[in-house]
Write a protein that holds these residues in place. Structure first.
Motif, short mmCIF file in Angstrom:
data_model
loop_
_atom_site.label_atom_id
_atom_site.label_comp_id
_atom_site.label_asym_id
_atom_site.label_seq_id
_atom_site.Cartn_x
_atom_site.Cartn_y
_atom_site.Cartn_z
N LEU A 180 8.52 -5.38 0.70
CA LEU A 180 9.72 -4.27 0.57
C LEU A 180 10.25 -4.29 -0.72
O LEU A 180 10.52 -3.09 -1.20
N ALA A 181 10.38 -5.33 -1.46
CA ALA A 181 10.88 -5.43 -2.84
C ALA A 181 9.96 -4.46 -3.57
O ALA A 181 10.67 -3.98 -4.64
N ALA A 182 8.80 -4.38 -3.29
CA ALA A 182 7.80 -3.51 -4.21
C ALA A 182 7.54 -2.05 -3.75
O ALA A 182 6.82 -1.23 -4.21
N CYS A 183 8.33 -1.75 -2.52
CA CYS A 183 7.99 -0.28 -2.19
C CYS A 183 8.48 0.62 -3.15
O CYS A 183 9.67 0.54 -3.97
N THR A 184 7.89 2.00 -3.03
CA THR A 184 8.21 2.86 -4.13
C THR A 184 9.11 3.93 -3.31
O THR A 184 8.86 4.17 -2.05
N GLU A 185 10.03 4.73 -4.03
CA GLU A 185 10.75 5.82 -3.44
C GLU A 185 9.72 6.70 -2.70
O GLU A 185 9.93 7.25 -1.41
N GLN A 186 8.57 7.17 -3.37
CA GLN A 186 7.61 7.90 -2.76
C GLN A 186 6.99 7.53 -1.43
O GLN A 186 7.10 8.24 -0.27
N GLN A 187 6.82 6.36 -1.37
CA GLN A 187 6.15 5.51 -0.21
C GLN A 187 7.12 5.83 1.07
O GLN A 187 6.98 6.20 2.15
N LEU A 188 8.32 5.45 0.50
CA LEU A 188 9.38 5.22 1.76
C LEU A 188 9.89 6.53 2.11
O LEU A 188 10.55 6.77 3.29
N ALA A 189 9.51 7.65 1.40
CA ALA A 189 10.15 8.99 1.75
C ALA A 189 8.90 9.55 2.66
O ALA A 189 9.16 10.79 3.25
N GLU A 190 7.83 9.00 2.84
CA GLU A 190 6.70 9.57 3.87
C GLU A 190 7.41 9.67 5.27
O GLU A 190 7.91 8.83 5.72
N PRO A 191 6.82 10.75 5.79
CA PRO A 191 7.25 11.03 7.27
C PRO A 191 6.79 9.99 8.30
O PRO A 191 5.61 9.54 8.18
N ILE A 192 7.41 9.67 9.30
CA ILE A 192 7.02 8.98 10.32
C ILE A 192 7.48 9.46 11.73
O ILE A 192 8.49 10.16 11.76
N ASP A 193 6.67 9.05 12.89
CA ASP A 193 7.18 9.35 14.13
C ASP A 193 8.31 8.19 14.85
O ASP A 193 8.21 7.32 13.99
N GLU A 194 8.89 8.34 15.62
CA GLU A 194 9.92 7.47 16.53
C GLU A 194 9.37 6.22 16.51
O GLU A 194 7.89 6.22 16.78
N PRO A 195 9.96 4.89 16.35
CA PRO A 195 11.21 4.86 16.09
C PRO A 195 11.63 4.79 14.69
O PRO A 195 11.08 4.31 13.87
#
Length: 168
Positions: free
Chosen positions: A115-130
């Motif tokens: 998680l410390a290496a995650c990028t903003e772009q990666q974390l902005a990707e859409p997902i389904d629930e939950p």
């Protein structure tokens, strides 16, 4: 999303894990598998489920399954503690408390590292629930801490039903 959002999600995950671990203090190996008559679960299942869920929310949903994930937990473990699974009251059919803690700790350490290496772009990707807060990979991280606190509440209730004192 900004770096502060990721930091907040990580802090919430860390807080929830710290609280969960505090609930395990003073429990015997037998306590992990006791099922009070008022409950159809036990602490061992709750801990196995939390390990599987953190893997799913913080690793699998963020970057997909990796070959080294089998070093974190087996496929059998994931299935035994997945959503909708039923707690087996027989200790012989479950990993030991030490094995459960080992998987819980390994997954948590790997999640913290990645998680410390995650990028903003990666974390902005859409997902389904939950998810919580936002329907993105970042939302999966926020949901992880919320989910853990829900199960920490169940562990706390199990402790009380086993006759343990509440935590301060």
């Amino acid at each position: 999303m900004d770096a502060n959002s990721l930091l907040l999600a990580i802090r919430q995950i860390e807080f929830a894990r710290g609280y969960t671990l505090s609930l395990l203090d003073g429990l015997t190996a037998e306590d992990w598998f006791r099922r009070p008559t008022e409950a159809d679960t036990h602490i061992a299942w709750q801990i196995g489920h939390l390990a599987m869920a953190e893997y799913g929310l913080c690793l699998f949903r963020i970057r997909g399954r990796q070959p080294e994930d089998l070093d974190l937990m087996s496929s059998k473990f994931r299935k035994q503690f997945s959503k909708g699974s039923q707690p087996d009251p027989e200790p012989a059919n479950n990993p030991t408390p030490a094995e459960l803690r080992s998987v819980l700790d390994r997954v948590h350490q790997q999640a913290a590292k990645e998680l410390a290496a995650c990028t903003e772009q990666q974390l902005a990707e859409p997902i389904d629930e939950p998810f919580a807060v936002t329907p993105t990979k970042l939302g999966a991280l926020f949901f992880c801490s919320h989910h853990e606190m829900l199960h920490a509440g169940q562990i706390g209730l199990l402790r009380r039903l086993l006759g343990k004192s509440p935590l301060r």
